[in-house]
Design a protein around this motif. Sequence first.
Motif, PDB file in Angstrom:
ATOM      1  N   THR A   5      -8.050   2.900  36.969  1.00  0.00           N
ATOM      2  CA  THR A   5      -8.515   3.639  35.810  1.00  0.00           C
ATOM      3  C   THR A   5      -9.107   4.950  36.303  1.00  0.00           C
ATOM      4  OG1 THR A   5      -8.973   1.702  34.431  1.00  0.00           O
ATOM      5  CG2 THR A   5     -10.147   3.720  33.893  1.00  0.00           C
ATOM      6  N   ASP A   6      -8.542   6.060  35.848  1.00  0.00           N
ATOM      7  CA  ASP A   6      -8.988   7.392  36.240  1.00  0.00           C
ATOM      8  C   ASP A   6     -10.051   7.843  35.233  1.00  0.00           C
ATOM      9  OD1 ASP A   6      -9.212  10.200  36.565  1.00  0.00           O
ATOM     10  OD2 ASP A   6      -7.233  10.288  37.489  1.00  0.00           O
ATOM     11  N   TYR A   7     -11.279   8.001  35.711  1.00  0.00           N
ATOM     12  CA  TYR A   7     -12.401   8.315  34.829  1.00  0.00           C
ATOM     13  C   TYR A   7     -12.704   9.807  34.719  1.00  0.00           C
ATOM     14  CZ  TYR A   7     -13.795   3.469  34.101  1.00  0.00           C
ATOM     15  OH  TYR A   7     -13.825   2.143  33.710  1.00  0.00           O
ATOM     16  N   HIS A   8     -11.831  10.654  35.235  1.00  0.00           N
ATOM     17  CA  HIS A   8     -12.148  12.089  35.201  1.00  0.00           C
ATOM     18  C   HIS A   8     -10.866  12.897  35.319  1.00  0.00           C
ATOM     19  CE1 HIS A   8     -14.832  15.547  36.982  1.00  0.00           C
ATOM     20  NE2 HIS A   8     -14.105  15.946  35.954  1.00  0.00           N
ATOM     21  N   SER A   9     -10.501  13.579  34.240  1.00  0.00           N
ATOM     22  CA  SER A   9      -9.318  14.430  34.271  1.00  0.00           C
ATOM     23  C   SER A   9      -9.452  15.551  33.261  1.00  0.00           C
ATOM     24  CB  SER A   9      -8.045  13.615  33.970  1.00  0.00           C
ATOM     25  OG  SER A   9      -7.978  13.293  32.591  1.00  0.00           O
ATOM     26  N   HIS A  10      -8.732  16.618  33.516  1.00  0.00           N
ATOM     27  CA  HIS A  10      -8.702  17.759  32.596  1.00  0.00           C
ATOM     28  C   HIS A  10      -7.261  17.962  32.136  1.00  0.00           C
ATOM     29  CE1 HIS A  10     -12.919  18.930  33.166  1.00  0.00           C
ATOM     30  NE2 HIS A  10     -12.740  18.410  34.380  1.00  0.00           N
ATOM     31  N   ILE A  11      -6.721  16.894  31.540  1.00  0.00           N
ATOM     32  CA  ILE A  11      -5.330  16.855  31.095  1.00  0.00           C
ATOM     33  C   ILE A  11      -5.182  17.270  29.634  1.00  0.00           C
ATOM     34  CG2 ILE A  11      -3.330  15.330  30.767  1.00  0.00           C
ATOM     35  CD1 ILE A  11      -4.334  13.661  33.093  1.00  0.00           C
ATOM     36  N   LEU A  12      -6.214  17.098  28.820  1.00  0.00           N
ATOM     37  CA  LEU A  12      -6.101  17.492  27.422  1.00  0.00           C
ATOM     38  C   LEU A  12      -5.788  18.983  27.371  1.00  0.00           C
ATOM     39  CD1 LEU A  12      -6.363  16.272  24.565  1.00  0.00           C
ATOM     40  CD2 LEU A  12      -8.712  17.154  24.533  1.00  0.00           C
ATOM     41  N   PRO A  13      -4.636  19.369  26.858  1.00  0.00           N
ATOM     42  CA  PRO A  13      -4.162  20.748  27.057  1.00  0.00           C
ATOM     43  C   PRO A  13      -4.867  21.782  26.183  1.00  0.00           C
ATOM     44  CG  PRO A  13      -2.567  19.495  25.760  1.00  0.00           C
ATOM     45  CD  PRO A  13      -3.612  18.527  26.207  1.00  0.00           C
ATOM     46  N   GLY A  14      -5.135  22.927  26.825  1.00  0.00           N
ATOM     47  CA  GLY A  14      -5.583  24.090  26.087  1.00  0.00           C
ATOM     48  C   GLY A  14      -7.006  24.088  25.602  1.00  0.00           C
ATOM     49  N   VAL A  15      -7.890  23.314  26.240  1.00  0.00           N
ATOM     50  CA  VAL A  15      -9.266  23.250  25.746  1.00  0.00           C
ATOM     51  C   VAL A  15     -10.306  23.740  26.761  1.00  0.00           C
ATOM     52  CG1 VAL A  15      -8.769  21.393  24.113  1.00  0.00           C
ATOM     53  CG2 VAL A  15      -9.525  20.819  26.439  1.00  0.00           C
ATOM     54  N   ASP A  16      -9.937  23.834  28.045  1.00  0.00           N
ATOM     55  CA  ASP A  16     -10.890  24.296  29.063  1.00  0.00           C
ATOM     56  C   ASP A  16     -10.116  24.939  30.212  1.00  0.00           C
ATOM     57  OD1 ASP A  16      -9.834  22.076  30.364  1.00  0.00           O
ATOM     58  OD2 ASP A  16     -11.698  20.953  30.436  1.00  0.00           O
ATOM     59  N   ASP A  17     -10.626  24.837  31.423  1.00  0.00           N
ATOM     60  CA  ASP A  17      -9.955  25.435  32.582  1.00  0.00           C
ATOM     61  C   ASP A  17      -8.891  24.516  33.178  1.00  0.00           C
ATOM     62  OD1 ASP A  17     -11.739  23.542  33.529  1.00  0.00           O
ATOM     63  OD2 ASP A  17     -12.404  24.739  35.232  1.00  0.00           O
ATOM     64  N   GLY A  18      -8.573  23.454  32.488  1.00  0.00           N
ATOM     65  CA  GLY A  18      -7.571  22.518  32.963  1.00  0.00           C
ATOM     66  C   GLY A  18      -6.175  22.879  32.495  1.00  0.00           C
ATOM     67  N   VAL A  19      -5.363  21.868  32.246  1.00  0.00           N
ATOM     68  CA  VAL A  19      -3.962  22.052  31.855  1.00  0.00           C
ATOM     69  C   VAL A  19      -3.886  22.868  30.568  1.00  0.00           C
ATOM     70  CG1 VAL A  19      -1.841  20.866  31.207  1.00  0.00           C
ATOM     71  CG2 VAL A  19      -3.321  19.900  32.986  1.00  0.00           C
ATOM     72  N   LYS A  20      -2.926  23.768  30.526  1.00  0.00           N
ATOM     73  CA  LYS A  20      -2.794  24.663  29.370  1.00  0.00           C
ATOM     74  C   LYS A  20      -1.736  24.219  28.372  1.00  0.00           C
ATOM     75  CE  LYS A  20      -5.882  27.314  31.162  1.00  0.00           C
ATOM     76  NZ  LYS A  20      -7.277  27.170  30.659  1.00  0.00           N
ATOM     77  N   THR A  21      -0.698  23.525  28.830  1.00  0.00           N
ATOM     78  CA  THR A  21       0.414  23.208  27.932  1.00  0.00           C
ATOM     79  C   THR A  21       0.609  21.709  27.782  1.00  0.00           C
ATOM     80  OG1 THR A  21       2.112  23.152  29.678  1.00  0.00           O
ATOM     81  CG2 THR A  21       1.584  25.302  28.714  1.00  0.00           C
ATOM     82  N   MET A  22       1.145  21.325  26.625  1.00  0.00           N
ATOM     83  CA  MET A  22       1.461  19.930  26.366  1.00  0.00           C
ATOM     84  C   MET A  22       2.462  19.404  27.376  1.00  0.00           C
ATOM     85  SD  MET A  22       0.760  17.476  24.088  1.00  0.00           S
ATOM     86  CE  MET A  22       0.303  18.294  22.544  1.00  0.00           C
ATOM     87  N   ILE A  70     -17.634  20.135  28.362  1.00  0.00           N
ATOM     88  CA  ILE A  70     -18.519  20.635  27.313  1.00  0.00           C
ATOM     89  C   ILE A  70     -19.687  21.294  28.039  1.00  0.00           C
ATOM     90  CG2 ILE A  70     -20.059  20.071  25.417  1.00  0.00           C
ATOM     91  CD1 ILE A  70     -18.242  17.832  24.599  1.00  0.00           C
ATOM     92  N   MET A  71     -19.748  22.607  27.941  1.00  0.00           N
ATOM     93  CA  MET A  71     -20.735  23.393  28.675  1.00  0.00           C
ATOM     94  C   MET A  71     -20.858  24.752  27.994  1.00  0.00           C
ATOM     95  SD  MET A  71     -18.162  24.051  31.919  1.00  0.00           S
ATOM     96  CE  MET A  71     -19.395  24.723  33.004  1.00  0.00           C
ATOM     97  N   GLU A  72     -21.803  25.537  28.446  1.00  0.00           N
ATOM     98  CA  GLU A  72     -22.008  26.843  27.834  1.00  0.00           C
ATOM     99  C   GLU A  72     -20.756  27.718  27.931  1.00  0.00           C
ATOM    100  OE1 GLU A  72     -25.515  28.176  29.834  1.00  0.00           O
ATOM    101  OE2 GLU A  72     -26.869  27.043  28.519  1.00  0.00           O
ATOM    102  N   ASP A  73     -20.012  27.600  29.036  1.00  0.00           N
ATOM    103  CA  ASP A  73     -18.787  28.389  29.195  1.00  0.00           C
ATOM    104  C   ASP A  73     -17.638  27.860  28.337  1.00  0.00           C
ATOM    105  OD1 ASP A  73     -20.054  30.046  30.962  1.00  0.00           O
ATOM    106  OD2 ASP A  73     -19.298  29.046  32.755  1.00  0.00           O
ATOM    107  N   TYR A  74     -17.672  26.563  28.050  1.00  0.00           N
ATOM    108  CA  TYR A  74     -16.654  25.927  27.201  1.00  0.00           C
ATOM    109  C   TYR A  74     -17.369  25.059  26.163  1.00  0.00           C
ATOM    110  CZ  TYR A  74     -13.336  27.305  30.823  1.00  0.00           C
ATOM    111  OH  TYR A  74     -12.570  28.026  31.712  1.00  0.00           O
ATOM    112  N   PRO A  75     -17.909  25.686  25.113  1.00  0.00           N
ATOM    113  CA  PRO A  75     -18.712  24.935  24.127  1.00  0.00           C
ATOM    114  C   PRO A  75     -17.834  24.176  23.130  1.00  0.00           C
ATOM    115  CG  PRO A  75     -18.635  27.246  23.523  1.00  0.00           C
ATOM    116  CD  PRO A  75     -17.897  27.136  24.837  1.00  0.00           C
TER     117      PRO A  75
END
Length: 229
Positions: free
Chosen positions: A20-37, A61-66
């Motif tokens: 079980t991977d408890y940390h990823s930035h896969i949800l596209p287009g919401v922060d500095d992670g993956v940009k596309t579906m 969820i942070m001041e830079d990405y509220p």
Amino acid sequence: MWLFKKKISLKDSGLLQGLTDYHSHILPGVDDGVKTMEESLTILQAFEELGVKKVWLTPHIMEDYPNKTEDLRRRFAEFRKEWKGKVDLGLAAEHMLDSLFEQRLEANDLLPIGDEGNHLLIETSYYTPPYGMDDMIEAIFSKGYFPILAHPERYRYMEEKDYRNLKDRGVKLQLNYLSLVGGYGEQAKKKAEWLLSQKMINFWGSDIHRFSHIKDSLDLKTSVKNLQL
């Protein structure tokens, strides 16, 4: 328990089977992670081939990405409709300990992690602890949550005594497994190995921000000993 007598690629080791991977930035287009579906789906397909069981999508969820909670939930619902594979998905967030977090915590406007919904994935700056960090951790507990500190091996300001203090207070630790193959440099790798040797790690994650992260790291060789995921 794994004992590598020779160097072996992470891909060939089978270490991610059932993970079980408890940390990823896969949800596209919401922060500095993956940009596309498309890239997000490619990553999940790769995880499925490696035997990963579940992935928690944990945008910043942070001041830079509220990011607003309702917006992330809406985006997650859209993403789940596109994913047709076997890897189970969950939505949470990686909460930076900053002034925005204090506001969200007070309002109970959070995205907890874990099947029981009573853990919070948190992070700090890599170089300095936030002002009032101890008070924020206590506030998390007072709200009925258990804090999980993301990638503790990457915090340059933390030493062995700091990790022991956090564990003594009940804070749980989530290691980036890519640290073990040098994905974040030699210092992070050594800290990761020490944290493992002290049995301090509770959860694992990729912290993946783009497909190249997992592709490049899976091809690297590692001789880590006594590694258990």
